[in-house]
Scaffold this active site. Structure first.
Site, short mmCIF file in Angstrom:
data_model
loop_
_atom_site.label_atom_id
_atom_site.label_comp_id
_atom_site.label_asym_id
_atom_site.label_seq_id
_atom_site.Cartn_x
_atom_site.Cartn_y
_atom_site.Cartn_z
N LYS A 147 1.35 -1.10 0.30
CA LYS A 147 -0.30 -0.03 0.04
C LYS A 147 0.57 0.97 0.55
O LYS A 147 2.28 1.46 0.52
CB LYS A 147 -0.91 0.14 1.32
N GLU A 215 2.78 8.35 15.98
CA GLU A 215 4.93 7.50 15.59
C GLU A 215 5.09 9.85 15.98
O GLU A 215 5.32 10.07 15.80
CB GLU A 215 4.69 7.68 14.25
N ASP A 234 -1.29 8.05 3.34
CA ASP A 234 0.08 6.66 4.21
C ASP A 234 -0.67 6.19 5.04
O ASP A 234 -0.04 5.02 5.06
CB ASP A 234 0.94 7.28 4.11
N HIS A 239 -4.41 1.55 6.95
CA HIS A 239 -3.89 0.98 8.40
C HIS A 239 -5.55 1.53 9.37
O HIS A 239 -5.53 0.76 10.02
CB HIS A 239 -2.72 1.82 8.76
C1 BG6 Z 1 3.85 1.96 6.60
C2 BG6 Z 1 3.57 4.09 6.58
O1 BG6 Z 1 2.86 1.64 6.29
O2 BG6 Z 1 3.48 2.44 7.88
C3 BG6 Z 1 5.32 4.64 7.29
O3 BG6 Z 1 4.12 4.08 5.20
C4 BG6 Z 1 4.62 4.40 8.82
O4 BG6 Z 1 4.91 6.01 6.86
C5 BG6 Z 1 4.51 2.83 9.14
O5 BG6 Z 1 5.86 4.73 9.44
C6 BG6 Z 1 4.37 2.87 10.85
O6 BG6 Z 1 4.02 1.77 10.72
P1 BG6 Z 1 4.36 0.79 12.02
O7 BG6 Z 1 4.15 -1.31 12.30
O8 BG6 Z 1 5.70 1.59 12.82
O9 BG6 Z 1 3.35 1.38 13.05
#
Ligand code: BG6
Length: 487
Positions: A147, A215, A234, A239
């Site tokens: 994605k 994040e 993104d 997600h």
């Molecule tokens: C990715 C995004 O799909 O997920 C990123 O493209 C993001 O920008 C990441 O940092 C976050 O994943 P996780 O598992 O670390 O929360």
């Protein structure tokens, strides 16, 4: 547990990219070391770089040492693993380059292949066509699409159409790594294997739901990609929408892939499309400015990318128009360079209809089910309880019932490890079907259009904070507050 070793070649396009080194190679390495894939399985990295196999193996080793959790790199095991590694230089514009890949693949007759596209989705169609022209798509081939697929519904449809010319829908695995996280899958277990939640899981008992994925990192080395996509495309379109689906979906009739996906797609189709007024009042977008993150001064987003109007934070009120969720808002937000890394889902139940407790003037907190995905995984049910003692009036306090899984199993598998194994096993339950992706884009497109018409301003927030004050106002307007504001 009986492990069935599979023969399966894994071919990673974009194999020298950040995702491939950070997540995919460590996942494949674990699958090999744990004997899920056998010696007839090759891990073939495709890249445009001119590099020898020896140099490639050296690079993989360095990256595994860098990205595997501490103490997980095993020199002896790597000596075996590296025998499976192959490298193939391919320029996506040149179909004749695929001959070298064919030579490697033709060594074994099993024809079991996983093509993993860890490239920009603009290349998906082109790569599929070249694989087809070079007769590399066997009946046991699967393709994994990262994605986000496209930038909006129209471009996503065009890309999917191209891929579907060469692969059948059952061969296409659209990955969303959030679905590979253990706690995310636990949502299904929690909801559909515990009767107590069944009668409570609807608009008559739930006041609202919050989904936060915050994040502390910035855009790292992916500024070029990120600036085109932003937080909505993104993170939220995929997600957060997947998390929302798992909370909101009806019980599927089985865990079989299409039954689960049928229920998720119904949720996505019930999302209320935003009007211009909704975009003004129910959406917030913002970009971080210079601030302090994890003890260090960090530059603002626009200091690296000038004149960018890309949002690094988004908060929205989402409404689901169906019987179960009528009148229950879902507040969702996601941002980079936030105060701390924190991903959680909060299901807030309604308050008791009438309180018989004095509780020294303190109000009775509503019950909350708090599902934390990151940094630590946990599930807590917040309840009211009596404070022990002989006080004249019974006094209450909030306590949390922990539903955590005992951490007694050896190593924790990563989301990519689980999902890759599912692809190898041909199990698509945790992958997105075409109609899911399209329904999510249809909803997101309205917001993208509204933002490009400036219906709501691009705000700023200081790096290392909880985002712009407008995000607090968004939920406060409805008389509510974000979970982390009140604890
Ligand atoms: C990715 C995004 O799909 O997920 C990123 O493209 C993001 O920008 C990441 O940092 C976050 O994943 P996780 O598992 O670390 O929360």
């Amino acid at each position: 547990m009986n492990i069935i070793k599979r023969e399966c070649d894994i071919i990673i396009f974009g194999g020298h990219g950040d995702l491939a080194f950070r997540k995919l190679m460590p996942a494949v390495c674990h699958l090999y070391n744990d004997e899920y894939i056998d010696e007839k399985s090759r891990i073939i990295t495709i890249s445009r770089k001119s590099i020898s196999l020896k140099e490639h193996k050296k690079l993989v080793k360095e990256k595994l040492i860098e990205f595997l959790p501490k103490d997980e790199f095993d020199e002896e095991k790597f000596k075996n693993f590296e025998k499976q590694l192959e490298f193939c230089k391919i320029d996506f514009d040149d179909e004749s380059n695929y001959k070298n890949l064919k030579k490697i693949l033709d060594i074994y007759a099993h024809g079991d292949r996983v093509y993993y596209f860890s490239t920009s989705s603009d290349f998906y169609g082109k790569i599929c066509k070249s694989l087809h022209v070079n007769k590399l798509i066997t009946k046991n081939s699967r393709v994994v699409l990262e994605k986000p697929i496209g930038l909006n519904l129209q471009s996503s449809q065009a890309i999917n159409e191209e891929v579907l010319r060469y692969f059948k829908e059952e061969q296409i695995f659209r990955i969303d790594h959030y679905l590979g996280k253990d706690t995310v899958q636990n949502i299904l277990a929690l909801r559909f294997s515990n009767r107590i939640f069944m009668p409570l899981w609807d608009a008559s008992n739930i006041d609202h739901v919050q989904i936060t994925v915050a994040e502390s990192v910035g855009v790292e080395g992916r500024a070029g990609y990120y600036d085109e996509y932003g937080a909505l495309r993104d993170m939220i379109q995929n997600h957060l929408m997947q998390l929302l689906c798992l909370i909101a979906m009806e019980p599927p009739c089985s865990l079989q892939a299409n039954n689960v996906r049928d229920e998720k797609v119904k949720v996505l189709k019930s999302l209320r499309l935003m009007t211009s007024t909704d975009i003004e009042t129910k959406t917030v977008r913002a970009q971080y400015i210079k601030g302090q993150s994890e003890g260090e001064i960090v530059p603002g987003y626009s200091e690296n990318i000038e004149n960018s109007s890309t949002e690094t934070f988004a908060a929205l009120r989402v409404d689901i128009d169906n019987w179960r969720w009528n009148g229950v808002p879902f507040y969702i937000r996601s941002g980079k360079r936030m105060r701390r890394r924190n991903s959680e889902i909060v299901i807030q139940f309604k308050s008791v209809p009438y309180s018989i407790f004095h509780n020294n003037g303190a109000c009775i907190s509503e019950n909350k089910l708090v599902i934390t995905l990151q940094p630590n995984e946990s599930i807590q049910l917040e309840l009211m309880n009596k404070i022990p003692g002989l006080s004249e009036h019974m006094r209450l306090q909030k306590v949390a019932l922990e539903l955590n899984n005992p951490i007694n199993h050896k190593r924790k598998s990563s989301a990519y490890e689980r999902l890759l194994l599912d692809v190898i096993r041909d199990n698509a339950t945790l992958f997105m079907r075409l109609d899911e992706v399209e329904a999510a884009w249809k909803w997101a497109d309205k917001i993208i259009e509204g933002w490009s018409d400036n219906l709501t301003p691009l705000r700023t927030y200081t790096a290392g904070t909880d985002g712009p004050s407008a995000s607090i106002e968004l939920i406060a307007r409805d008389g509510r507050s974000w979970h982390d504001e009140c604890c």
